[in-house]
Design a protein around this motif. Structure first.
Motif, PDB file in Angstrom:
ATOM      1  N   ASP A   1       0.678  -1.177   0.019  1.00 43.27           N
ATOM      2  CA  ASP A   1       0.075   0.309  -0.223  1.00 43.27           C
ATOM      3  C   ASP A   1       0.715   1.139  -0.051  1.00 43.27           C
ATOM      4  O   ASP A   1       1.514   1.398   0.833  1.00 43.27           O
ATOM      5  CB  ASP A   1      -0.796  -0.123   1.477  1.00 43.27           C
ATOM      6  CG  ASP A   1      -2.110   1.400   1.396  1.00 43.27           C
ATOM      7  OD1 ASP A   1      -1.554   1.981   0.410  1.00 43.27           O
ATOM      8  OD2 ASP A   1      -2.906   0.711   1.881  1.00 43.27           O
ATOM      9  N   ARG A   2       1.126   1.146  -1.210  1.00 37.24           N
ATOM     10  CA  ARG A   2       2.362   2.789  -0.718  1.00 37.24           C
ATOM     11  C   ARG A   2       1.363   4.449  -0.786  1.00 37.24           C
ATOM     12  O   ARG A   2       2.699   4.806   0.340  1.00 37.24           O
ATOM     13  CB  ARG A   2       2.677   2.980  -2.323  1.00 37.24           C
ATOM     14  CG  ARG A   2       1.436   3.697  -3.276  1.00 37.24           C
ATOM     15  CD  ARG A   2       1.977   4.441  -4.925  1.00 37.24           C
ATOM     16  NE  ARG A   2       0.655   4.396  -5.573  1.00 37.24           N
ATOM     17  CZ  ARG A   2       0.586   3.130  -6.348  1.00 37.24           C
ATOM     18  NH1 ARG A   2       0.770   2.044  -6.566  1.00 37.24           N
ATOM     19  NH2 ARG A   2      -1.011   3.746  -6.682  1.00 37.24           N
ATOM     20  N   LYS A   3       0.388   4.626   0.274  1.00 38.99           N
ATOM     21  CA  LYS A   3      -0.059   6.093   0.484  1.00 38.99           C
ATOM     22  C   LYS A   3      -0.219   5.731   1.328  1.00 38.99           C
ATOM     23  O   LYS A   3       0.840   6.560   2.555  1.00 38.99           O
ATOM     24  CB  LYS A   3      -1.161   5.760   0.304  1.00 38.99           C
ATOM     25  CG  LYS A   3      -1.534   6.276  -1.892  1.00 38.99           C
ATOM     26  CD  LYS A   3      -2.568   6.519  -1.509  1.00 38.99           C
ATOM     27  CE  LYS A   3      -2.393   7.126  -3.224  1.00 38.99           C
ATOM     28  NZ  LYS A   3      -3.991   7.360  -4.106  1.00 38.99           N
ATOM     29  N   ARG A   4      -0.098   4.251   2.502  1.00 41.49           N
ATOM     30  CA  ARG A   4       0.212   4.194   3.676  1.00 41.49           C
ATOM     31  C   ARG A   4       1.504   3.285   4.669  1.00 41.49           C
ATOM     32  O   ARG A   4       1.982   3.334   5.695  1.00 41.49           O
ATOM     33  CB  ARG A   4      -0.900   3.034   4.283  1.00 41.49           C
ATOM     34  CG  ARG A   4      -2.691   3.883   4.086  1.00 41.49           C
ATOM     35  CD  ARG A   4      -3.254   2.092   4.592  1.00 41.49           C
ATOM     36  NE  ARG A   4      -3.157   2.003   6.057  1.00 41.49           N
ATOM     37  CZ  ARG A   4      -3.844   1.682   6.683  1.00 41.49           C
ATOM     38  NH1 ARG A   4      -4.636   0.745   6.027  1.00 41.49           N
ATOM     39  NH2 ARG A   4      -3.270   0.486   7.365  1.00 41.49           N
TER      40      ARG A   4
ATOM     41  N   LEU B   1       2.989  10.867   1.945  1.00 41.65           N
ATOM     42  CA  LEU B   1       1.847  11.615   1.366  1.00 41.65           C
ATOM     43  C   LEU B   1       1.987  13.312   1.678  1.00 41.65           C
ATOM     44  O   LEU B   1       1.907  14.156   0.756  1.00 41.65           O
ATOM     45  CB  LEU B   1       0.598  11.436   1.141  1.00 41.65           C
ATOM     46  CG  LEU B   1      -0.115   9.716   0.941  1.00 41.65           C
ATOM     47  CD1 LEU B   1      -1.380   9.806   0.885  1.00 41.65           C
ATOM     48  CD2 LEU B   1       0.887  10.187  -0.418  1.00 41.65           C
TER      49      LEU B   1
ATOM     50  N   ASN C   1      10.945  12.627  -0.014  1.00 40.56           N
ATOM     51  CA  ASN C   1      10.436  11.259   0.051  1.00 40.56           C
ATOM     52  C   ASN C   1      11.343  10.152  -0.718  1.00 40.56           C
ATOM     53  O   ASN C   1      12.169   9.064  -0.242  1.00 40.56           O
ATOM     54  CB  ASN C   1       9.097  11.215  -0.814  1.00 40.56           C
ATOM     55  CG  ASN C   1       8.375  11.291  -0.145  1.00 40.56           C
ATOM     56  OD1 ASN C   1       7.871  10.279   0.848  1.00 40.56           O
ATOM     57  ND2 ASN C   1       6.968  12.175   0.297  1.00 40.56           N
TER      58      ASN C   1
ATOM     59  N   GLN D   1       1.712  13.726  -2.898  1.00 39.36           N
ATOM     60  CA  GLN D   1       0.029  13.465  -2.780  1.00 39.36           C
ATOM     61  C   GLN D   1      -0.428  13.571  -4.524  1.00 39.36           C
ATOM     62  O   GLN D   1      -1.223  13.008  -4.702  1.00 39.36           O
ATOM     63  CB  GLN D   1      -0.634  13.865  -1.750  1.00 39.36           C
ATOM     64  CG  GLN D   1      -1.447  14.088  -1.255  1.00 39.36           C
ATOM     65  CD  GLN D   1      -2.187  14.261  -0.510  1.00 39.36           C
ATOM     66  OE1 GLN D   1      -1.542  15.602   0.675  1.00 39.36           O
ATOM     67  NE2 GLN D   1      -3.854  14.395   0.480  1.00 39.36           N
TER      68      GLN D   1
ATOM     69  N   GLY E   1      -0.195   7.595  -9.774  1.00 36.40           N
ATOM     70  CA  GLY E   1      -0.048   6.700  -9.496  1.00 36.40           C
ATOM     71  C   GLY E   1       1.050   5.551  -9.278  1.00 36.40           C
ATOM     72  O   GLY E   1       1.892   5.061  -9.009  1.00 36.40           O
TER      73      GLY E   1
ATOM     74  N   GLN F   1       4.048   8.141  -7.957  1.00 36.66           N
ATOM     75  CA  GLN F   1       4.493   8.024  -6.342  1.00 36.66           C
ATOM     76  C   GLN F   1       4.789   6.152  -7.172  1.00 36.66           C
ATOM     77  O   GLN F   1       6.277   6.628  -5.906  1.00 36.66           O
ATOM     78  CB  GLN F   1       2.762   7.706  -6.006  1.00 36.66           C
ATOM     79  CG  GLN F   1       2.293   8.570  -5.623  1.00 36.66           C
ATOM     80  CD  GLN F   1       0.607   8.279  -5.603  1.00 36.66           C
ATOM     81  OE1 GLN F   1       0.070   7.981  -5.154  1.00 36.66           O
ATOM     82  NE2 GLN F   1      -0.003   9.884  -5.287  1.00 36.66           N
TER      83      GLN F   1
ATOM     84  N   ASN G   1       3.465  10.557   8.499  1.00 33.31           N
ATOM     85  CA  ASN G   1       3.014   9.182   8.258  1.00 33.31           C
ATOM     86  C   ASN G   1       4.039   8.059   8.452  1.00 33.31           C
ATOM     87  O   ASN G   1       5.174   7.431   8.328  1.00 33.31           O
ATOM     88  CB  ASN G   1       3.006   8.591   6.307  1.00 33.31           C
ATOM     89  CG  ASN G   1       2.380   7.105   5.987  1.00 33.31           C
ATOM     90  OD1 ASN G   1       2.314   6.103   7.506  1.00 33.31           O
ATOM     91  ND2 ASN G   1       2.372   7.027   5.114  1.00 33.31           N
TER      92      ASN G   1
END
Lengths: 502, 327
Positions: free
Chosen positions: A337-340, A345, A352, A395, A399, A402, B196
């Motif tokens: 789950d790349r967002k979590r 984000l 990052n 963010q 996708g 990201q 996060n």
């Protein structure tokens, strides 16, 4: 020809950074099972959410029984007889079946819940989906397949005429799935229309009266019942033959870089796993949802440390209790789950990209800001990350871009083994191919790649070798020339004939 | 950055209004006093910023101030400890409190709100116990040490105004904190994990250790604040010494650009936020002569501030979406 029940014309929908739908149309007749297929990111989920009133479209028209229906909310869609069954079940685990069926619509008497009527009516709907449990059963104590049927019963209880099912079998066993198919056949016979979303082509062939294929937010074609075949569906989904889409070259090397001996994950401590990965080899981890693929990757990477077994990287023993130790030994993980798990984000691209290598590049605790800047410029260029500049908050990237940032984060550390969990989930088809090329380049440079994927095409297209898992065990190993969808599915469902075990 | 300018503009506007409306506001004495109070509260605000950046909260700051502020004179004048031993003891207790908070939060996965709420009650209760609720103070002693809080640094060329000594303490703490947050890898780790925590952990960051560090910094600075506050006023009553100070600190941090969701924070911002709250309080007292409504005014201003911030944010998101749609 039964009358058209639901008709959607030229729907468009944009999100920050992505145009999810670029004019998609769909018609559903009474008592018809329409399968909607497409690669991840093709727009299936967005289309379904719009039809169910979860999201509204930017432009386009929806008609129900020929009458324009601007669906603005879930209540409105339900009122018109359209119900969505989400991929993740939306049930209150602590309540009983009857309470879940009528949540928010409880039959009342004197303002209080009429529990007698609630149970009676719940019983009828449970019967309709062939679920033989008492309405008083707590939902949390049911198996996943049974919970799925509760969801369907719930949808039926709203007088739904169109049921939209989003990947309904993704967490079901083969037996549970077969039961679900029978329920669907039965519903069809009773005149309920079903929109069935899946990327399991076998199921689609078994169920669908018609297949609608989406690609990159557009309709790429339709197949009538007699035209449905595996090859035809893949061609429409991918837009070309598979061999052209996957840039795979065999990697012939012999030195072992990762030796896993008797690894026991916390989720399946009774099944020790043993396997080796060679330098520059691309190994696919296949299996159904819940087979334990993610758990293997998390144990190797020290996120959920293994409870037993030994691990050697380049001959050096490693006992990874934290990701930091695994990283130091030369492992890297691109999580599911790349967002979590993959990205911070709210931070810019540069922050990052440098997050994992800050420690290596530090000067007595201080950040090396010049190094950070050159690193992010290098990664943006070499991975072709599309971003206005490296100050852009991650963010707002698409996708695919990201995902490139998540991969780029690790490259500065020059990992020996790159673990990827669902490397192309939720990204569009162009970016997908770029990710594949990137994996290919890394393997050429000698990075061993282990990737878990639920997409059969990806496993078939990209692997030198495939390890297939079923309920926590590795049930088989297939080398490239042995690969076929059938062989993998047999092993993945635990129904393999003995000779396919290595 | 825009946020900082906004809050700084608000501070200037309130100051200008006060200068126009009240003669006593612009007196050298009042300005000196404001600067001294800003410096003292600013130290607390910087401390809580670290915790808020991680997405946590520390409600125990006022009670730590009470424990340290009463404990120091109590050790010196009642227990007759030496000055170095007393200072070392109170600072060690502050560090220990932060460590305990951090470990409870990371090891037992307790919620920061509960842990520090219990701390709030615990430390004040303990202080009231060992002092038997008696006021403790330095009387006429320890003049040398008290210079740290009450001393003044003359400004060449300006008559009738001297910079209060705590301002120097604040400047040192603020520069160190800003460098830590913005220039070291650990500052980046705090910001990342506040945004996060999972992604930070998956990137090989020892997030638990960083969270513990944030609580230790917060309690240590609260302890330093406690020492300065008691040196400033010379004596402390365990019942209400430092009461509600955590709320001033948290409000200042939020006004200064921290998000309680974590991942955002600015040292300069928290100092400006502190100054704004104290100036508002001062203005309410001087202009309306109704100091009893000061909390209402401060509360309203902070609420207006965060509402504006949220509206601006939403506007920006909508504008971005519209721009992308147009492309």
């Amino acid at each position: 020809m039964p009358p058209v029940l639901l008709e959607a014309r030229s729907l468009t929908k944009s999100f920050p950074g992505v145009r999810a739908l670029k004019g998609v149309s769909l018609t559903v007749s009474r008592g018809e099972v329409v399968a909607v297929i497409g690669e991840n990111g093709a727009g299936k989920s967005t289309l379904m959410k719009i039809l169910a009133g979860v999201q509204t479209c930017d432009s386009g028209e929806i008609r129900i029984d020929g009458v324009p229906a601007p669906l603005q909310s879930v209540e409105e869609a339900l009122g018109l007889g359209i119900a969505l069954i989400h991929q993740e079940l939306n049930l209150a685990q602590n309540l009983d079946v009857a309470a879940n069926l009528f949540l928010g619509r409880e039959p009342r008497r004197w303002g209080l819940i009429d529990s007698g009527r609630l149970r009676r009516e719940a019983g009828q709907f449970l019967q309709a989906v062939g679920l033989d449990v008492s309405p008083d059963t707590r939902v949390g104590s049911l198996a996943i397949g049974q919970q799925q049927l509760v969801e369907i019963a719930k949808a039926l209880s709203t007088q739904a005429r169109v049921l939209i099912m989003d990947e309904p079998t993704s967490s079901l066993s083969a037996g549970e799935a077969e039961n679900l198919f029978r329920v669907i056949d039965d519903l069809r016979a009773r005149g309920v229309s079903i929109v069935y979303i899946s990327h399991r082509l076998g199921e689609v062939t078994r169920l669908a009266d018609r297949v609608v294929v989406l690609r990159d937010g557009e309709n790429s074609g339709e197949l009538a019942r007699h035209e449905i075949s595996h090859a035809a569906m893949v061609r429409l989904m991918v837009g070309r033959d598979l061999s052209q889409f996957y840039p795979h070259q065999p990697h012939a090397r012999t030195e072992t870089v990762l030796e896993v001996d008797g690894l026991r994950t916390p989720a399946h401590p009774t099944h020790p796993l043993t396997f080796q990965i060679r330098v520059g080899e691309m190994v696919g981890l296949a299996g159904l949802v819940g087979a334990g693929r993610t758990e293997v990757l998390l144990a190797l990477f020290g996120v959920q440390p293994a409870v037993g077994g030994t691990l050697k990287i380049g001959g050096q023993p490693l006992c990874a209790q934290t990701p930091a130790q695994a990283i130091a030994a030369g492992l890297a993980l691109v999580p599911e789950d790349r967002k979590r798990e993959g990205l911070v984000l709210g931070m810019p691209v540069r922050e990052n990209l440098s997050l994992a290598s800050l420690r290596q590049d530090q000067r007595r605790g201080f950040r090396d800001t010049a190094r950070e800047e050159t690193l992010s410029a290098e990664m943006i260029q070499s991975l072709r990350i599309k971003t206005p500049n490296d100050r852009q908050v991650v963010q707002f990237l698409s996708g695919g871009n990201q995902q490139k940032v998540v991969i780029g984060k690790w490259l500065a550390l020059k990992p020996k083994v790159l673990l990827l969990d669902e490397p192309t989930r939720g990204i569009d088809i162009g970016a997908k191919q770029e990710i594949y090329r990137l994996m290919e380049e890394l393997a050429d440079q000698g990075v061993a790649i282990v990737f878990a994927s639920s997409e059969m095409e990806e496993i078939l297209g990209m692997s030198d070798r495939v390890l297939v898992m079923h309920e926590g065990r590795i049930t088989g190993e297939l080398s490239r020339h042995q690969l076929s969808e059938e062989a993998i599915l047999h092993l993945a469902t635990g129904t393999a004939s003995p000779e396919s075990h290595p | 950055m825009k946020k900082l300018l906004g809050i700084f503009g608000l501070l200037l506007a309130v100051c200008l209004f006060a200068t126009w409306a009240s003669e006593s506001f612009r007196s050298g004495y009042n300005i000196e006093n404001l600067i001294r109070r800003t410096a003292l509260f600013g130290v607390l605000g910087i401390g809580v910023t670290f915790v808020i950046v991680t997405g946590g909260i520390d409600l125990s700051i006022g009670s730590v101030i009470c424990l340290v502020g009463c404990g120091l004179p109590w050790l010196l004048t009642v227990q007759h400890w030496s000055l170095p031993a007393s200072l070392a003891a109170v600072m060690a207790v502050s560090v220990g409190i932060g460590l305990a908070h951090g470990l409870l939060i990371t090891r037992l996965r307790l919620q920061p709100f509960i842990v520090t709420l219990c701390g709030l009650m615990l430390y004040r209760g303990v202080t009231r116990g060992f002092t038997a609720d008696q006021t403790v103070g330095f009387a006429d002693g320890y003049k040398g040490l008290r210079v740290l809080a009450t001393g003044k640094i003359p400004v060449p060329g300006i008559q009738g105004f001297e910079i209060p000594a705590p301002w120097a303490v604040l400047v040192v703490v603020a520069i160190a904190a800003a460098i830590f947050l913005n220039r070291t890898i650990y500052g980046r780790y705090l910001l990342a994990l506040g945004n996060n925590e999972n992604a930070a952990r998956y990137s090989g960051i020892n997030t638990s250790r960083m969270i513990v560090l944030a609580y230790v910094l917060c309690s240590t600075l609260a302890g330093l604040g406690g020492v300065l506050f008691v040196l400033d006023v010379n004596s402390a009553q365990p019942v209400d010494f430092g009461n509600f100070y955590e709320l001033y600190a948290i409000a200042a941090a939020v006004l200064g650009g921290c998000s309680l969701r974590g991942g955002e924070g600015s040292i300069l911002g928290v100092i400006i936020g502190t100054a704004l709250i104290l100036v508002l309080r001062n203005v309410v007292t001087l202009v309306t002569n109704h100091s009893n409504i000061e909390f209402a005014i401060i509360g309203a201003v902070i609420l207006a501030g965060v509402v504006t911030d949220e509206l601006v944010k939403r506007y920006a998101i909508r504008r971005r979406a519209a721009r992308e749609l147009a492309q």
